[in-house]
Each structure stands twice: as structure tokens, then as C-alpha cells.
Design a protein around this motif. Structure first.
Motif, mmCIF file in Angstrom:
data_model
loop_
_atom_site.group_PDB
_atom_site.id
_atom_site.type_symbol
_atom_site.label_atom_id
_atom_site.label_comp_id
_atom_site.label_asym_id
_atom_site.label_seq_id
_atom_site.Cartn_x
_atom_site.Cartn_y
_atom_site.Cartn_z
ATOM 1 N N VAL A 167 0.848 -1.190 0.000
ATOM 2 C CA VAL A 167 0.000 0.000 0.000
ATOM 3 C C VAL A 167 0.886 1.243 0.000
ATOM 4 O O VAL A 167 1.901 1.300 0.699
ATOM 5 C CB VAL A 167 -0.932 -0.002 1.239
ATOM 6 C CG1 VAL A 167 -1.772 1.264 1.303
ATOM 7 C CG2 VAL A 167 -1.836 -1.234 1.226
ATOM 8 N N TYR A 171 -12.485 -5.116 1.974
ATOM 9 C CA TYR A 171 -11.522 -4.892 3.059
ATOM 10 C C TYR A 171 -12.153 -5.055 4.442
ATOM 11 O O TYR A 171 -11.546 -4.721 5.457
ATOM 12 C CB TYR A 171 -10.875 -3.505 2.933
ATOM 13 C CG TYR A 171 -10.090 -3.314 1.665
ATOM 14 C CD1 TYR A 171 -9.125 -4.262 1.282
ATOM 15 C CD2 TYR A 171 -10.308 -2.220 0.838
ATOM 16 C CE1 TYR A 171 -8.410 -4.107 0.112
ATOM 17 C CE2 TYR A 171 -9.590 -2.058 -0.341
ATOM 18 C CZ TYR A 171 -8.641 -3.007 -0.698
ATOM 19 O OH TYR A 171 -7.923 -2.854 -1.866
ATOM 20 N N SER A 230 -3.306 -6.647 -2.942
ATOM 21 C CA SER A 230 -3.768 -7.197 -1.660
ATOM 22 C C SER A 230 -4.196 -8.631 -1.935
ATOM 23 O O SER A 230 -5.139 -8.871 -2.679
ATOM 24 C CB SER A 230 -4.937 -6.371 -1.121
ATOM 25 O OG SER A 230 -5.465 -6.985 0.038
ATOM 26 N N ARG A 271 -3.198 4.667 1.674
ATOM 27 C CA ARG A 271 -4.469 4.728 0.946
ATOM 28 C C ARG A 271 -4.495 3.916 -0.352
ATOM 29 O O ARG A 271 -5.429 3.162 -0.596
ATOM 30 C CB ARG A 271 -4.834 6.176 0.612
ATOM 31 C CG ARG A 271 -5.189 6.997 1.834
ATOM 32 C CD ARG A 271 -5.817 8.315 1.434
ATOM 33 N NE ARG A 271 -5.904 9.219 2.565
ATOM 34 C CZ ARG A 271 -6.929 9.279 3.397
ATOM 35 N NH1 ARG A 271 -7.957 8.480 3.248
ATOM 36 N NH2 ARG A 271 -6.938 10.142 4.401
ATOM 37 N N GLU A 272 -3.486 4.080 -1.154
ATOM 38 C CA GLU A 272 -3.555 3.442 -2.465
ATOM 39 C C GLU A 272 -3.035 1.995 -2.403
ATOM 40 O O GLU A 272 -1.868 1.755 -2.100
ATOM 41 C CB GLU A 272 -2.739 4.249 -3.494
ATOM 42 C CG GLU A 272 -3.123 3.871 -4.911
ATOM 43 C CD GLU A 272 -2.053 4.270 -5.925
ATOM 44 O OE1 GLU A 272 -1.955 3.586 -6.966
ATOM 45 O OE2 GLU A 272 -1.324 5.254 -5.691
ATOM 46 N N VAL A 273 -3.946 1.057 -2.697
ATOM 47 C CA VAL A 273 -3.598 -0.361 -2.606
ATOM 48 C C VAL A 273 -3.033 -0.830 -3.953
ATOM 49 O O VAL A 273 -3.743 -0.868 -4.949
ATOM 50 C CB VAL A 273 -4.844 -1.202 -2.237
ATOM 51 C CG1 VAL A 273 -4.465 -2.673 -2.103
ATOM 52 C CG2 VAL A 273 -5.471 -0.688 -0.941
ATOM 53 N N LEU A 280 -8.757 3.027 3.015
ATOM 54 C CA LEU A 280 -8.129 2.508 1.806
ATOM 55 C C LEU A 280 -8.924 2.952 0.581
ATOM 56 O O LEU A 280 -10.150 2.867 0.568
ATOM 57 C CB LEU A 280 -8.057 0.976 1.856
ATOM 58 C CG LEU A 280 -7.183 0.405 2.984
ATOM 59 C CD1 LEU A 280 -7.408 -1.091 3.125
ATOM 60 C CD2 LEU A 280 -5.713 0.701 2.735
ATOM 61 N N GLU A 281 -8.239 3.435 -0.410
ATOM 62 C CA GLU A 281 -8.843 3.868 -1.672
ATOM 63 C C GLU A 281 -9.911 4.946 -1.479
ATOM 64 O O GLU A 281 -10.864 5.042 -2.232
ATOM 65 C CB GLU A 281 -9.418 2.648 -2.426
ATOM 66 C CG GLU A 281 -8.317 1.668 -2.814
ATOM 67 C CD GLU A 281 -8.825 0.352 -3.387
ATOM 68 O OE1 GLU A 281 -10.047 0.140 -3.381
ATOM 69 O OE2 GLU A 281 -7.992 -0.442 -3.843
ATOM 70 N N GLN A 282 -9.795 5.725 -0.428
ATOM 71 C CA GLN A 282 -10.721 6.838 -0.207
ATOM 72 C C GLN A 282 -9.924 8.068 0.209
ATOM 73 O O GLN A 282 -8.793 7.952 0.646
ATOM 74 C CB GLN A 282 -11.725 6.506 0.904
ATOM 75 C CG GLN A 282 -12.616 5.344 0.547
ATOM 76 C CD GLN A 282 -13.767 5.198 1.506
ATOM 77 O OE1 GLN A 282 -14.345 6.178 1.940
ATOM 78 N NE2 GLN A 282 -14.081 3.958 1.843
ATOM 79 N N SER A 283 -10.560 9.215 0.113
ATOM 80 C CA SER A 283 -9.813 10.423 0.450
ATOM 81 C C SER A 283 -10.474 11.235 1.561
ATOM 82 O O SER A 283 -10.055 12.331 1.862
ATOM 83 C CB SER A 283 -9.661 11.290 -0.801
ATOM 84 O OG SER A 283 -10.948 11.549 -1.323
ATOM 85 N N SER A 313 -15.973 0.461 5.656
ATOM 86 C CA SER A 313 -14.926 -0.167 4.843
ATOM 87 C C SER A 313 -15.519 -0.690 3.543
ATOM 88 O O SER A 313 -16.626 -1.227 3.560
ATOM 89 C CB SER A 313 -14.312 -1.362 5.562
ATOM 90 O OG SER A 313 -13.864 -1.021 6.829
ATOM 91 N N PRO A 314 -14.795 -0.575 2.425
ATOM 92 C CA PRO A 314 -15.223 -1.297 1.226
ATOM 93 C C PRO A 314 -15.364 -2.773 1.598
ATOM 94 O O PRO A 314 -14.574 -3.284 2.384
ATOM 95 C CB PRO A 314 -14.055 -1.097 0.253
ATOM 96 C CG PRO A 314 -13.301 0.090 0.764
ATOM 97 C CD PRO A 314 -13.521 0.133 2.237
#
Lengths: 342, 152
Positions: A21, A309, A30, A25-27, A124-127, A305-306
């Protein structure tokens, strides 16, 4: 901005996982051994409970993680590992691997609390900005509420005194003879049922308590199916699908009511603006929806969480590790697994 | 010995008496259906062993093993997800069974083949009413049996 790539490793329960990662944030990749078809690809085994399975899965998972991310170990900024809580022989596998890799590659080692990392999964993958907030981690092994001032400042506000919520789902699924894993089975059948059909008990404990107890509702479902005191016949085999669906929907509603009520009570107690939901049970759509409705009413922002994840993975480990790296909170090479939370 | 527990709180008290009577080296097998109070009994044992962590005793169904430090170390195993005794062996069961530890196994019937080798104290729990539970204890050491007389 320059990349800061961290390798995360996780073996605290059934899943053997690795991830890379960038900056929390940016995966980039995984990989989780129980979901990927690694055993076909590498001729390994399906993960089972023993540490031996983690050991057998670890190298194929690592290889796959680097292949997918398409990076070389030289590019890593650090190696992170979930070292607590969990089963010592299981934790030991990822901890030993992380120590070895950190030493061999001459990278800093970072020790991560598995439960805390479940909260990092929302980022993760969010801002979005997530702090300060109140967080609910709900899974097969944990049901805990935290007051979070930052990714590294977590204060435990409440936890289960007996069974975790996810465990209650699995045990109720067993009572109803539904397939394992029980959580998704119950959620699916509950969609066809009436959540108000049976009034299962909601256990709130003492007034103001933020702790949980889910062993009572499990017994209530058991008695509902097997007769008071277990003296009746086991009706499950002859139950209609509709009756089972009603039990699932009513059980799910009772557990959700308690989780939602305690979470918003916690948020109000510390005047949090934001609620974080993580852990395997956070994949349950009914819980997500009910918590969303309640949060909207109270003008609280909900971050979930997505789904990929929610269950155990290493991306969340590598994610939280970025914050620890920035704070220079590094571990030594004598790091040991801890069965309890550090 | 057979004891009727009237409610959860009493199950915890019975567990506490058992915990006070252990000296290390015991293996305790708990056998009983869902909701018969196995975890609560162990909560009591943790209190009796003075772990100071009895609040933290929760079901290890997913984690399989919880460990608590006290007068002796309490090893709390849950065999619910284990399919056979061999899997318990793979978790290092033998290594847990030593003089400094008290090993308690929930769902011991699922791994009986291995548990039996250690001649465990057997505790069978049954539903006997909405909150009442019938608790049968076999293979009890003398000191523990005396400690439990008051519940009889």
C-alpha cells in the motif's frame, strides 16, 4: 509526491494475507490466501486452522503480492505485520516472516494491532477525512467501540463481555442448519423474512454501558427452535423456509439494533462528528443500512470499509503502518506475537 | 457431583470456586450444548485464578485459544470450529498441558480422543430451565470437590 510503499503481512486468524500500500491509501496489491485460487496455481493447500497452513501459504501469497504490484523489494519503505491479538502459533508465522524480510532487506519493521487496523480499512482507496470519530469493529472474534482522535490514538470505549457479534451469526446459522460461513447465509435468508416476526431480546447491559453481550440472543434463538428449556422437539428440520427467514431477519434486526444504538450513544458521548464501521460483520448490508439511517438522522458522517476490506486482509495492516512510520513508531527485530491486544 | 445453577451469576460463582481450587497442571473438559454457560463458567474460573482479567474472558470460537495470566496461567481453548483431535494437536495442545497451566477446553467432545489422554476433569452442562443449568462434574480432585460442596 514521492511514493511510500509498505508491505503488510497478516496471519492472526484463518487468512494468510500480504499487501503493498502506498501512503496508507492506495492499494497496489492485496492478496488473501482463502479467497485467491492460489492453491490451484501453486499446488498448495486450502487454508485451514493450523499455523502449518499459514506457513504453506505465506510464500505463494508474498510472490503473488509482489507480482500484482509489479515492484521490487528495494522500493519498499518498511515491512509491517499484525502481531496482536490472535492465536500465538498463527501470529508467529507472519511475525517471523516480517522480521526476516525487514532484516534481509534492511527495512524498518512496524508492529500493528490487528483490531486497530480494521478501522484503517475505511481509509483505503478513499480520500475522506475520518477523524475525530467513533469506530465500531465488529467481526467473528471482536465487537469493540473506540474513540478515535487519529489513526494512532484509539481509546477503547466498550467491547463484548462474551460472544462477538459475528460469532452469534455463525452459531445461529448452525442452529438453523444453514451453510458456513453463517453471516452471509443469515443475511441472504433474512432478506425474505420479517424482522418483526419474533421479538428476540436486545441486551443493553447497565444503563450507559457501551459493552456488548450476544450470548443471550444465541440462547433465545436456540429456545425458539428447540422449545423452552430444550425440552421440545428440534423443529428446525421441519421448518418452512419462510419461518427460517423470519428467524434470520428477527435475529439480525435484534443484533443490529444493539450495535447501532451503542455506536451512536458512543458518538454522542464524545461529540464525534464521524462514525467508522469495520470488521467482517461490517459487510452485512442490513447493519450498514440501519447505521446509515441512524447516522443521517443525527447528522453524523458514516464511513464504512469497502466490502473487500471488511474481512481480514493485509492492506489495512500496511495502511495503518504508514501512520506509524510517519510517527517513527518502529519495532525491533525481537518483536514477539501477543495473544492479547498491546 | 451434580449441581443446579439457578442463573448465570451462579454459574460464574461455581467457576470461581473451581478456579480457586486449581493449582496448575489440570486439564478441564467442558461438554455442553450452545448456551449452557461454558464461557461463563470459565469467566468464573479466571476470577478464581485471580487473573484480574475475568472481564476480558470472551468466547475464543474464532481465535481458538485465549490465554490469561494469573496465579497460574489459564489456557482457554474452544474446539467448536475444530473438526477432530488432530487439529487440536496441530495447535500445540501438548505444549499447553504443563504444570504451570490450567487448560480448559470448550466443546471437548469434539476433540475427545486427545483430551481423554490427559484424564481431564469432566464438566457436563445441560439446559434445565430458562436460566437453570444442570452441571455434572466427574473426575474431580478431592480439594475441588470439597470446595464445591456448598453448591450441592
Amino acid at each position: 509526491m514521492e511514493k511510500t510503499l509498505i508491505l503488510g503481512l497478516e496471519s492472526s486468524c484463518d487468512e494468510t494475507a500480504a499487501a503493498i500500500v502506498d501512503r496508507g491509501r492506495e492499494v497496489l496489491s492485496s492478496v488473501v490466501a482463502s479467497q485467491a485460487d492460489l492453491h490451484e496455481k501453486y499446488g498448495g493447500v486450502v487454508p485451514e486452522i493450523a499455523a502449518r497452513a499459514h506457513l504453506e501459504n505465506l510464500l505463494p501469497v508474498l510472490t503473488e503480492t509482489f507480482d500484482q504490484a509489479n515492484i521490487h523489494p528495494d522500493q519498499l519503505a518498511a515491512v509491517a505485520v499484525a502481531h496482536c491479538p490472535g492465536l500465538t502459533p498463527s501470529l508467529l508465522i507472519a511475525v517471523t516472516a516480517a522480521k526476516t524480510l525487514a532484516w534481509a532487506w534492511n527495512k524498518p519493521l512496524i508492529a500493528i494491532n490487528h483490531v486497530h487496523s480494521h478501522l484503517q480499512a475505511v481509509m483505503l482507496e478513499q480520500s475522506q477525512q475520518c477523524f475525530p470519530s467513533v469506530a465500531l469493529v465488529v467481526s467473528g472474534g471482536h465487537t469493540s467501540l473506540y474513540n478515535c482522535r487519529s489513526p494512532l490514538e484509539l481509546e477503547l470505549m466498550g467491547r463484548t463481555l462474551d460472544d462477538a457479534a459475528g460469532e452469534a451469526f455463525d452459531k445461529v446459522a448452525m442452529i438453523l442448519q444453514l451453510p458456513y460461513p453463517g453471516g452471509p447465509s443469515i443475511e441472504k435468508l433474512a432478506q425474505l423474512g420479517n424482522p418483526k416476526a419474533i421479538n428476540f431480546p436486545r441486551t443493553y447491559l447497565k444503563k450507559g454501558s457501551l459493552d456488548f453481550s450476544f450470548s443471550g440472543i444465541k440462547t433465545a434463538v436456540l429456545y425458539h427452535c428447540r422449545g423452552q428449556n430444550m425440552l421440545g422437539n428440534n423443529r428446525v428440520a421441519t421448518m418452512s423456509q419462510q419461518e427460517k427467514a423470519d428467524i434470520c431477519a428477527s435475529f439480525q434486526a435484534a443484533v443490529t439494533d444493539v450495535l447501532v444504538k451503542k455506536t451512536v450513544t458512543a458518538a454522542q458521548k464524545v461529540s464525534a462528528q464521524c462514525v467508522i464501521l469495520g470488521g467482517g460483520v461490517a459487510a452485512n448490508s442490513y447493519l450498514r443500512k440501519q447505521l446509515q439511517i441512524r447516522c443521517e438522522k443525527l447528522k453524523l458522517q458514516l464511513l464504512v470499509s469497502p466490502k473487500k476490506y471488511c474481512t481480514d486482509n493485509a492492506a489495512m495492516v500496511a495502511g495503518l503502518a504508514w501512520h506509524k512510520l510517519q510517527a517513527n513508531l518502529l519495532a525491533n527485530l525481537d518483536l514477539e506475537p501477543l495473544p492479547h491486544q498491546a | 457431583m451434580e449441581i443446579i445453577s439457578r442463573k448465570v451469576e451462579q454459574t460464574i460463582e461455581i467457576g470461581q470456586a473451581i478456579g480457586e481450587a486449581v493449582g496448575g497442571g489440570e486439564v478441564i473438559a467442558l461438554i455442553g450444548e450452545l448456551g449452557t454457560g461454558k464461557t461463563h463458567l470459565i469467566k468464573g474460573m479466571a476470577k478464581g485464578i485471580a487473573t484480574g482479567q475475568d472481564d476480558e474472558v470472551t468466547s475464543p470460537t474464532f481465535t481458538l485459544i485465549n490465554e490469561y495470566e494469573g496465579r497460574v496461567k489459564l489456557i482457554h481453548i474452544d474446539a467448536y470450529r475444530l473438526e477432530n483431535a488432530r487439529q487440536l494437536e496441530a495447535l500445540g495442545f501438548d505444549e499447553f498441558c504443563e504444570a504451570d497451566n490450567v487448560v480448559v477446553i470448550e466443546w471437548a467432545d469434539r476433540v475427545w480422543e486427545l483430551a481423554a489422554e490427559f484424564e481431564p476433569i469432566e464438566i457436563h452442562l445441560e439446559h434445565a430451565g430458562p436460566t437453570e443449568r444442570k452441571i455434572r462434574l466427574d473426575n474431580l480432585p478431592q480439594a475441588m470437590a470439597e470446595k464445591l460442596m456448598c453448591f450441592n
